[in-house]
Structure formats: structure tokens, C-alpha cells
Motif scaffolding. Structure first.
Motif, PDB file in Angstrom:
ATOM      1  N   ASP A 118       0.858  -1.190   0.000  1.00  0.00           N
ATOM      2  CA  ASP A 118       0.000   0.000   0.000  1.00  0.00           C
ATOM      3  C   ASP A 118       0.892   1.237   0.000  1.00  0.00           C
ATOM      4  O   ASP A 118       1.332   1.706   1.049  1.00  0.00           O
ATOM      5  CB  ASP A 118      -0.910  -0.007   1.228  1.00  0.00           C
ATOM      6  N   HIS A 148       0.709   8.190   3.118  1.00  0.00           N
ATOM      7  CA  HIS A 148       1.320   7.417   4.199  1.00  0.00           C
ATOM      8  C   HIS A 148       2.845   7.467   4.194  1.00  0.00           C
ATOM      9  O   HIS A 148       3.470   7.037   5.167  1.00  0.00           O
ATOM     10  CB  HIS A 148       0.903   5.946   4.099  1.00  0.00           C
ATOM     11  N   HIS A 205      -1.128   3.991   8.192  1.00  0.00           N
ATOM     12  CA  HIS A 205      -2.156   3.153   7.579  1.00  0.00           C
ATOM     13  C   HIS A 205      -3.147   2.694   8.652  1.00  0.00           C
ATOM     14  O   HIS A 205      -2.737   2.252   9.737  1.00  0.00           O
ATOM     15  CB  HIS A 205      -1.534   1.900   6.960  1.00  0.00           C
TER      16      HIS A 205
END
Length: 279
Positions: free
Chosen positions: A189, A194, A211
Motif C-alpha cells: 500500500d 502514508h 495506515h
């Protein structure tokens, strides 16, 4: 990483928020996984502080890494009507029904379900199910929100958070500035919000954000000694956890098999997430 480059180019379908009809999509993905990656398990356990034992227990949230890839495939489909970079994770629940056999093949299926009106846009759910030896061993439901920016007029006002006095202190830890990059490397991800302060500011945030699924997994790790072969946990993601930060995990003294919890800022003025866990 390529998926997130594609995600950056994807746009909302015209009039998707203005239409009287909600999206109706019949999308699902089902694929075989030869076996789970042992090195990936170890890296994941390290980043969420799950302590490996001689029983080779796997963190209950680990299989979400594989489910997340299918979620991305579903949302990158041209029929999916929303821009990915405008999607917010509202909640996630995971149920472990049977222990994972590390040496055997699995099947994973994910599907889009339940589009609904939301005060801030349109919400939807993605259900994921793992099968092994012709049995369901793990399943999850993620609720997400496609944000309609036209819903936001003027400044929003939020009520200060009040910590439930029936909750007891459980633990406190520091979330360093690099946790988003480390979890991103393990999970795949690579959402820019992030990864760093610079990339997060490009999307209107003052700093990088942890996250949500890292926060959830890190919370679950605190309950490791109580977790058995079957397990359920649901988390509602409420406020961003900006990095770096110090957080406090508090829980209710419910029963030996069930507990509610909240993750707050160090001063307990912000609630980042809340949930329930059943052993």
C-alpha cells in the motif's frame, strides 16, 4: 507501486454523486495462491510487533495483505465509478475461522457489495474470503467511502473526544515517521499520504498518516496472549493518526472472551479508532 500510479490517473465517473441511482456492480475476483510467503509473514510480524513463537502462529490480520491486492484490482476496474485517491477507509472486520496451513494452497475471493448513500458521499463494502482444504478459514469486510467534495461547505466543527471512564489503560507506544514507509513496503500500500510529510502535503495533509490497517494490526498484537485459533475483530477508523505520534490503547474490562478498545492520542483528546475483539 504500479497500481498506485494507475490510481492517480483514475477519475470519478461523470455525475456519479448526482445520480438518483446508486452504482450497481457485479464484480468479483477469485484466484489461487500456491502458499503464503514465509519471508513476508516475518516482515509483517516485525512491522506490527507480533512475536513469533514455536507454534508458528500467524497474525490474524496478515492475510489482509493478499486481500488488499484484490481490492485494488476491483477498484481499478474501469467499471468502478470512483477515483481511488478520494477513498477513505471507514471500518474493517476480520474473522478467523480455522488456522492457516502454511504449506497448502489457498483460494481467495473478493467482491464489491452494498453501495449506500453517506452524508459525505457514497459508501461501499468489499468482502474477502479465504478457502483452504475446501473450507472457509478467514473472511473480512472492509467498508470504504468515496468522498463527494461538494458535500463540504465551510469549516467543519467536531466535538472534543471524551474518553469513556469505564476504559482501562492497556499500553502506550510511539509511532515514528517511518512506519508508513515500512508498512507500505510489506503491504504494497504505497498511497502517498502514508509515505512522507512531503507526499502527504501534496494531498492536503500536514504530515504523513499511519495506515489504518497498520494501526489495527498493532492493536491486535497487544492482545496476542489471549488470541486462539478462532478470532474476530472489528475496527472503526475515526481520526487520522499523523506521524510521528504517541498513542494510548485503552480497553474495557468486559469478559475473558470479549473486549472493547479505543486508540487515542497521548492527551486523549483525539480518538483514532475504536473497536471490539472476541477470542
Amino acid at each position: 507501486m504500479l497500481d498506485f500510479l494507475k490510481a492517480g490517473l483514475k477519475r470519478n465517473h461523470p455525475l456519479v454523486f448526482d445520480s438518483a441511482l446508486l452504482p450497481r456492480l457485479d464484480q468479483n475476483i477469485r484466484q489461487k495462491i500456491n502458499r503464503v510467503d514465509g519471508a513476508k509473514i516475518k516482515a509483517y510480524h516485525n512491522v506490527v510487533q507480533w512475536y513469533e513463537t514455536q507454534h508458528e502462529d500467524i497474525h490474524p490480520c496478515f492475510l489482509h495483505l493478499y486481500a488488499f491486492k484484490q481490492h485494488m484490482q476491483l477498484m481499478l476496474n474501469e467499471q468502478f465509478p470512483f477515483a481511488l485517491l478520494g477513498i477513505v477507509h471507514l471500518s474493517n472486520q476480520i474473522e478467523v475461522l480455522m488456522p492457516l496451513d502454511r504449506s497448502s494452497e489457498l483460494e481467495l475471493e473478493s467482491k464489491l457489495v452494498s453501495f449506500k448513500r453517506h452524508v459525505k458521499g457514497i459508501s461501499f463494502k468489499i468482502e474477502s474470503t479465504f478457502y483452504q482444504h475446501q473450507q472457509v478459514i478467514w473472511q473480512s469486510v472492509s467498508e470504504l467511502l468515496a468522498v463527494n467534495k461538494s458535500c463540504f461547505v465551510g469549516k467543519s466543527q467536531s466535538t472534543p473526544y471524551q474518553l469513556d471512564t469505564n476504559l482501562d489503560f492497556m499500553s502506550q507506544w510511539h509511532c515514528d515517521i517511518g512506519i508508513g514507509r515500512r508498512y507500505g513496503k510489506v503491504s504494497g500500500d504505497f498511497n502517498p499520504i502514508h509515505l512522507s510529510q512531503i507526499s502527504a502535503k501534496l494531498f492536503g495533509f500536514k504530515s504523513a498518516i499511519a495506515h489504518g490497517m497498520w494501526s489495527k494490526a498493532r492493536i491486535v498484537s497487544e492482545f496476542q496472549q489471549q488470541i486462539s485459533d478462532t478470532f474476530f475483530v472489528k475496527v472503526n477508523f475515526l481520526k487520522p493518526l499523523f506521524l510521528p505520534s504517541d498513542v494510548i490503547l485503552s480497553k474495557a474490562s468486559n469478559t475473558a472472551s470479549k473486549s472493547q478498545f479505543v486508540l487515542t492520542s497521548e492527551d486523549k483528546q483525539i480518538c483514532h479508532c475504536e473497536g471490539q475483539i472476541m477470542f
